[in-house]
Structure formats: structure tokens, C-alpha cells
Scaffold this motif. Structure first.
Motif, PDB file in Angstrom:
ATOM      1  N   GLU A 133       0.825  -1.207   0.000  1.00 30.38           N
ATOM      2  CA  GLU A 133       0.000   0.000   0.000  1.00 30.38           C
ATOM      3  C   GLU A 133       0.867   1.268   0.000  1.00 30.38           C
ATOM      4  OE1 GLU A 133      -2.729  -0.249   3.226  1.00 30.38           O
ATOM      5  OE2 GLU A 133      -3.895  -1.888   2.338  1.00 30.38           O
ATOM      6  N   GLY A 134       0.768   2.044  -1.067  1.00 27.01           N
ATOM      7  CA  GLY A 134       1.517   3.294  -1.181  1.00 27.01           C
ATOM      8  C   GLY A 134       2.992   3.126  -1.464  1.00 27.01           C
ATOM      9  N   ALA A 135       3.435   1.898  -1.763  1.00 27.52           N
ATOM     10  CA  ALA A 135       4.868   1.642  -1.971  1.00 27.52           C
ATOM     11  C   ALA A 135       5.325   2.083  -3.359  1.00 27.52           C
ATOM     12  CB  ALA A 135       5.172   0.164  -1.763  1.00 27.52           C
ATOM     13  N   ASP A 136       6.566   2.517  -3.426  1.00 28.64           N
ATOM     14  CA  ASP A 136       7.175   2.859  -4.709  1.00 28.64           C
ATOM     15  C   ASP A 136       7.818   1.644  -5.374  1.00 28.64           C
ATOM     16  OD1 ASP A 136       7.165   6.016  -4.822  1.00 28.64           O
ATOM     17  OD2 ASP A 136       7.674   5.448  -2.758  1.00 28.64           O
ATOM     18  N   ILE A 137       8.164   0.666  -4.558  1.00 30.57           N
ATOM     19  CA  ILE A 137       8.883  -0.510  -5.047  1.00 30.57           C
ATOM     20  C   ILE A 137       8.567  -1.686  -4.137  1.00 30.57           C
ATOM     21  CG2 ILE A 137      10.921   0.122  -3.682  1.00 30.57           C
ATOM     22  CD1 ILE A 137      12.702  -1.103  -5.825  1.00 30.57           C
TER      23      ILE A 137
END
Length: 435
Positions: free
Chosen positions: A379-383
Motif C-alpha cells: 500500500e503506497g509503496a514505490d517498489i
């Protein structure tokens, strides 16, 4: 037989429970009162598949019990196993800390009555069995005993099956009487034609270190080949299959990853180097494996950093897996815990999931965000970075993961997923030795 197991850590508890399953009467002894009370009440201090069931069964059947008192369990035992920790010494240099081994030997000596076989089950440097013999003889000159080296080859996550159906059993002794006792200990394994290696004390002690060092070298080799594959446009999965089908090489331990970890390979390779150095021998292949492994972890930091555009500050990393391998909660020398902190130092935030290792990790890294599922980690992660190849990570809904993320980068450090599968789900794919 009456058997006593000194130490209720990973090796001691698994070995004690399995010997009880063989039909022996086993007492597992430990000085940790809290641990013993927990075991008596059905608690298991480590995660190992099936161990809780095996312990409960043999306690119920009266073959397995627990104690904190040597006087209760050493007299009358035909075999006393020493299965205490031998961590790397604080003085460094690969030295093994044998404090607990020698302390156990002294305590055992006081309570020896009839003939007893004292078994070194812990992983110890060459010459330790003879030192244990000396320590016991000095503490109790009248003791009638022999010392045996019986190294363990248990894989975390598969320890019970490894004990019940091992590739081999190694017994080091210079006493025929002790050898006969050990045959009785392992009689059920003779019945299924398990290969036994009866050898001298020093050979048995060295076999353990040599086996782990060889496997560490295979891991380091395939990790180097993965790096080469990335540079020349080859696929390391095909390469591993192509060489692993050669019976002289074999396919096991030819899976690239972020480096080896755990309780054995890191300390045992260093201990073997120390043994070699003290005897004027150069073991360059093992030296190289140790260096490659350290470099591999550093290279994984760079791989993740590059995937983030060389700017991890303010970015969120979804980390899947904390334990050094699946089916364990062991964090010792775990690659994720060498790779994530340098990224956090540069401003990255970490959301992590692991099926078993999070509670222990919270004690060491309270600033990580711990979540209940791999999807929540995204959730909301860039990678997203797959560190540990738990079975529940092998068939993830990649589209759902992608829908929860802010970014679209997938770094597969275990090559669990085919590149096309990840790319088709809308990710930018980064694996090891794959294009």
C-alpha cells in the motif's frame, strides 16, 4: 536407552524430540528456567514445521521430558549430548566461542556415574572433542566415559525430515565401545539403510565445516554467474539448469539470491578459515566465497537503489520476507537485514511482511512498519522487493499488488517470477541474472 540433551535450542530440541520419537527416553536439559517452564507447558521457543506436534506427542507418551537440573538427568544416561550454542567469538577473526561447550562438559563431569558416551552435537572447531575429554577428566578423574563427535546436518524448515531420513550420519570416535552405543542410539536409521560414516574425532569435526563451506561456495558461484548473465544478456535460470543436470554438479544450491545467511554458513565458513590459518593452510576458495557473499549483499543495495532512480529518500519499500530462508523465523545474518538498513539511512521507508519472523524483527528494527499481508505491505509503496521465497509469495496476485502501489517497480531477489509475468502485470522488472 536413557538419553540426555544439554541445550534446548534449535539443534537440541529437534534432536531430543526426534530421538524420543525413535523410542528412547530423552530428557532435554537447559539452564534457562523460563524456557524449560514454557516447554513443559507446551510452548515451543522456535518455529520449525511439525516440531510442536512431535514434542507434544512424545511428552504425552512419556518419552520426552524437560529439566533444569543436571543431577536429575545425567546419572543413568547412556548418552549425554552437548547441543549448546557456539556463536562467533566477540574477539572476531572467525573464532568460535566454546564457553558453553566447556561449561557443559564441567557440569556433566560432576554427575557421571556409570559408563557414559558424551556426544558433541554442536558445531565445533577441530580438536574440541579432545578438549572436552580433557575438561571432563580433570573435573572427575574417576569418570568412565568416551567423547564422540556427531555433527548435525539439519536444514531449518526441514529439520525433522532431515533427522528421520538423513543423507548420512557422521560419528567420530576412537572407541569401539562408544561406537556400539551410537549404533544403538541410531538403530532405527540402520533399519532403513542410512549411510553411516564412522571416522576419527578430527575428521568428524571437519566434515561439518567442509560441507557447509562447499554449499556456501556453490551459492557464491551462482550469484557471480547471475551477475555475469546480466552483463552478457544470458539467463541464469537456464544456466543453472544446464549445469545442474550434470550429475557431478547437481542442481541444489544453484539458485541466485541476495546472499547466504542463517546460523551456519556465515560463522562456519569463517571458523573453517580460522582453523586453516592456525594450521598454516590457505583455503582460498572459501575466502573467495566469504568475500563474494559480502559483496552480493552490497550489490543488492545498489540494485534496489538503481531501481529507485538513485534516490531512495522519501520512497517506500515493500519488503516481502525477513527470515534468511522460508519455513523459519531465524534472522541471524539474514540478507534483508543487511540490505534494508542502508536504504533507510538514506531516507527510505520500509513496510515489511514475513509469515514468521516479524515479532523478533520488531525488537531489532522498531522503525520498520510491520503489516499482516504482502498486499498490505504494498500500500503506497514505490517498489516491492521479494527477499524470501516463502510459498505464499509464489502465487501472488500481481495485479492486485500493483493496484495498491504508488510506483511500479518489482525487484525479485529470488527469481520466483518469470520476467514476462511481472511485466504483463504492469511492473518494471528487476531480477537476478535475468533480462
Amino acid at each position: 536407552m536413557n538419553i540426555t540433551m544439554i541445550g534446548t535450542g534449535y539443534v537440541g530440541l529437534v534432536t531430543g524430540a526426534c530421538l524420543a520419537e525413535f523410542g528412547h527416553r530423552v530428557t532435554c536439559m537447559d539452564l534457562d528456567v523460563e524456557k524449560i517452564e514454557s516447554l513443559k507447558n507446551g510452548g515451543i521457543p522456535i518455529y520449525e514445521p511439525g516440531l510442536d506436534v512431535l514434542v507434544a506427542k512424545n511428552v504425552k507418551d512419556g518419552r520426552l521430558q524437560f529439566s533444569t537440573d543436571m543431577a536429575d538427568c545425567v546419572p543413568g544416561a547412556q548418552a549425554v549430548f552437548i547441543a549448546v550454542g557456539t556463536p562467533s567469538s566477540r574477539r572476531g577473526g572467525g573464532y568460535a566461542d566454546l564457553t558453553y561447550i566447556y561449561a557443559a562438559a564441567k557440569d556433566i563431569a560432576v554427575h557421571l556415574t556409570d559408563y557414559t558416551v558424551v556426544v558433541d552435537k554442536s558445531t565445533v572447531p577441530v580438536g574440541t572433542a579432545r578438549q572436552v575429554r580433557r575438561v571432563i577428566s580433570e573435573a572427575n578423574p574417576d569418570a568412565d566415559f568416551d567423547v564422540v563427535s556427531n555433527p548435525e546436518f539439519l536444514r531449518e524448515g526441514a529439520a525433522i525430515s532431515d533427522f528421520m531420513r538423513p543423507d548420512r550420519v557422521v560419528v567420530g570416535t576412537d572407541s569401539e565401545k562408544a561406537q556400539e552405543v551410537m549404533k544403538k542410539v541410531y538403530d532405527p536409521l540402520f533399519l532403513i539403510s542410512t549411510p553411516f560414516v564412522f571416522t576419527g574425532l578430527e575428521s568428524a569435526e571437519l566434515i561439518k565445516y567442509a560441507a557447509n563451506a562447499f554449499l556456501a561456495m556453490k551459492i557464491s558461484f551462482i550469484n557471480e554467474m547471475a551477475t555475469l548473465c546480466e552483463e552478457v544478456g544470458a539467463d541464469v535460470v537456464d544456466l543453472a539448469k544446464g549445469i545442474g543436470l550434470d550429475g557431478r554438479i547437481g542442481s541444489k544450491f544453484l539458485h541466485p539470491g541476495p546472499g547466504y545467511g542463517g546460523s551456519c554458513f556465515p560463522k562456519d565458513t569463517l571458523a573453517l578459515l580460522r582453523i586453516a590459518q592456525e594450521n598454516g593452510v590457505s583455503v582460498r576458495s572459501v575466502e573467495a566465497a566469504v568475500e563474494i557473499n559480502a559483496a552480493q549483499k552490497a550489490r543488492m543495495v545498489k540494485k534496489i537503489r538503481d531501481a529507485l532512480g538513485r534516490n531512495e529518500a522519501g520512497k517506500t519499500i515493500a519488503a516481502l520476507g525477513l527470515a534468511f530462508k522460508p519455513e523459519t523465523d531465524d534472522l541471524r545474518e539474514s540478507p534483508p537485514l543487511a540490505i534494508l538498513p542502508p536504504l533507510v539511512e538514506k531516507g527510505a521507508k520500509v513496510r515489511v511482511h514475513d509469515p514468521q519472523a516479524m515479532e523478533e524483527c520488531k525488537k531489532q528494527y522498531p522503525d520498520f512498519t510491520y503489516v499482516d499481508s504482502p498486499y498490505e505491505a504494498c500500500e503506497g509503496a514505490d517498489i516491492v522487493v521479494l527477499f524470501t521465497e516463502w510459498n505464499q509469495y509464489r502465487a501472488l496476485d500481481l495485479a492486485e499488488m500493483k493496484s495498491k502501489m504508488k510506483g511500479s517497480v518489482f525487484v525479485d531477489l529470488r527469481n520466483v517470477y518469470a520476467p514476462k509475468q511481472v511485466i504483463d502485470a504492469g511492473f518494471e522488472y528487476h531480477g537476478l541474472g535475468r533480462m
